[in-house]
Design a protein around this motif. Structure first.
Motif: not given
Length: 153
Positions: A49-75
């Motif tokens: 849902s964060h990625v969908v929101g980012m793509r709605l606003f056309h200011g995001v050129s790329d999305v980086v996936i950050s992952a750790g042992v107990l978490r993951f997120s999109v930047i």
């Protein structure tokens, strides 16, 4: 990691249940698997849902996936206005809460909805979404450059 632990627990319970023909072990394995899948699904709904929101606003050129042992997120990488950052921060937890409400309506006694509903806490200031929300509110009408960790421009 939690999904792997639950899958291993399910496998062990299923193996023991077939060896001993114990239905309680089989039910415990199914319980572990269901909760692990709903835990994972809650995070997938949240981050997608964060990625969908980012793509709605056309200011995001790329999305980086950050992952750790107990978490993951999109930047996001790019530039968004503060109000857009605030909306994207709210998208993830609210989509998970909406999914939790649907699960609660479909299976009210299952407690599986809480894996989704608990995502509301990520809007607190000591989580990434809460910090992004505060940043977005503070920079409401200004563009903010967004760089992934480790990217130097």
């Amino acid at each position: 990691m939690p999904f792997a632990a639950a899958a291993l627990g399910f496998t062990a319970c299923t193996f023991l249940a077939t060896m001993t023909t114990d239905p309680i072990l089989f039910q415990a394995g199914l319980w572990l698997l269901a909760h692990a899948l709903f835990l994972l699904a809650g995070f997938l709904v949240h981050e997608s849902s964060h990625v969908v929101g980012m793509r709605l606003f056309h200011g995001v050129s790329d999305v980086v996936i950050s992952a750790g042992v107990l978490r993951f997120s999109v930047i996001p990488v790019g530039r968004l206005y503060g109000w857009q950052i605030a909306i994207v921060a709210i998208f993830g937890p609210s989509a998970s809460c909406l999914a939790g409400a649907v699960v609660a309506l479909l299976a009210p006694g299952s407690f599986l909805q809480y894996w989704f509903l608990l995502h509301a806490v990520f809007l607190l200031p000591f989580f990434g979404d809460g910090r992004s929300l505060i940043l977005g509110i503070r920079a409401w009408a200004r563009p903010v450059g967004l760089l992934a960790p480790g990217v130097n421009c």
